[in-house]
Design an enzyme around this catalytic site. Structure first.
Site, PDB file in Angstrom:
ATOM      1  N   ARG A  38     -18.365  43.552  10.616  1.00  0.00           N
ATOM      2  CA  ARG A  38     -19.231  44.279  10.978  1.00  0.00           C
ATOM      3  C   ARG A  38     -19.207  44.677  12.359  1.00  0.00           C
ATOM      4  NH1 ARG A  38     -25.058  43.874   9.032  1.00  0.00           N
ATOM      5  NH2 ARG A  38     -25.793  45.655   9.833  1.00  0.00           N
ATOM      6  N   GLY A  43     -19.427  37.192  15.827  1.00  0.00           N
ATOM      7  CA  GLY A  43     -17.816  37.037  15.642  1.00  0.00           C
ATOM      8  C   GLY A  43     -17.003  38.197  15.860  1.00  0.00           C
ATOM      9  N   CYS A  44     -17.623  39.297  15.193  1.00  0.00           N
ATOM     10  CA  CYS A  44     -16.775  40.413  15.321  1.00  0.00           C
ATOM     11  C   CYS A  44     -16.681  41.085  17.015  1.00  0.00           C
ATOM     12  CB  CYS A  44     -17.389  41.555  14.428  1.00  0.00           C
ATOM     13  SG  CYS A  44     -17.203  41.410  12.784  1.00  0.00           S
ATOM     14  N   THR A  45     -17.631  40.913  17.521  1.00  0.00           N
ATOM     15  CA  THR A  45     -17.761  41.261  19.057  1.00  0.00           C
ATOM     16  C   THR A  45     -16.768  40.237  19.890  1.00  0.00           C
ATOM     17  OG1 THR A  45     -20.094  41.853  18.923  1.00  0.00           O
ATOM     18  CG2 THR A  45     -19.435  41.314  21.054  1.00  0.00           C
ATOM     19  N   ALA A  48     -13.344  41.572  19.066  1.00  0.00           N
ATOM     20  CA  ALA A  48     -12.961  43.000  19.682  1.00  0.00           C
ATOM     21  C   ALA A  48     -13.167  42.689  21.328  1.00  0.00           C
ATOM     22  CB  ALA A  48     -13.976  43.777  19.142  1.00  0.00           C
TER      23      ALA A  48
END
Length: 152
Positions: A38, A43-45, A48
């Site tokens: 998401r 974590g995704c940030t 990325a």
């Protein structure tokens, strides 16, 4: 998870600007194709931003980075702008590519079972063949790990 040594499934998806991208557009380059759950989650940030910070190094190695999640184009655009991302993120709201790459799985979160994207990174060679497949991905470490693999 898909096996190494097989042809990566072809796809066409829109990016954060609504422009269409196909895997075949990247023949002749290595592709780091990473699936994440998401936009704008911790974590995704981290993952990325790690790819974004190292993007010039990936380009030097003849590689492109493509992130894929089931978030909408609008969500991806907000994520890109908020984090200053420098690479392409693709929207797979219909889960076609997510399922084709076998990353839609049952997940347990605080004892609750649901279906979701399992963080997975594939390295695809210049001919479109999967040469690395990682499904035990630690978000913060993934970009550096993939850069090391490219230097092998």
């Amino acid at each position: 998870m898909l096996e190494t040594g097989i042809q990566a499934p072809e796809f066409t998806l829109p990016d954060q600007n609504g422009e269409m991208h196909s895997l075949k557009d990247y023949r002749g380059k290595k592709v780091i194709l990473y699936f994440y759950p998401r936009d704008n989650t911790p974590g995704c940030t981290k993952q990325a931003c790690g790819y974004s910070e190292r993007y010039p190094q990936f380009e030097e190695k003849g590689a492109v980075v493509l992130g894929i999640s089931k978030d909408s184009i609008a969500s991806h655009k907000r994520f890109e702008e908020k984090q200053g991302l420098t690479f392409t993120i693709l929207s797979d709201t219909e889960l076609e590519v997510i399922k084709a790459y076998d990353v839609w799985k049952e997940k347990k979160n605080y004892g609750k079972v649901s279906m979701g994207v399992v963080r997975t990174t594939y390295l695809i060679d210049e001919e479109g063949v999967i040469i690395r497949a990682n499904d035990k991905v630690k978000a913060a470490e993934d970009p550096e790990k993939m850069l090391e693999i490219l230097q092998e």
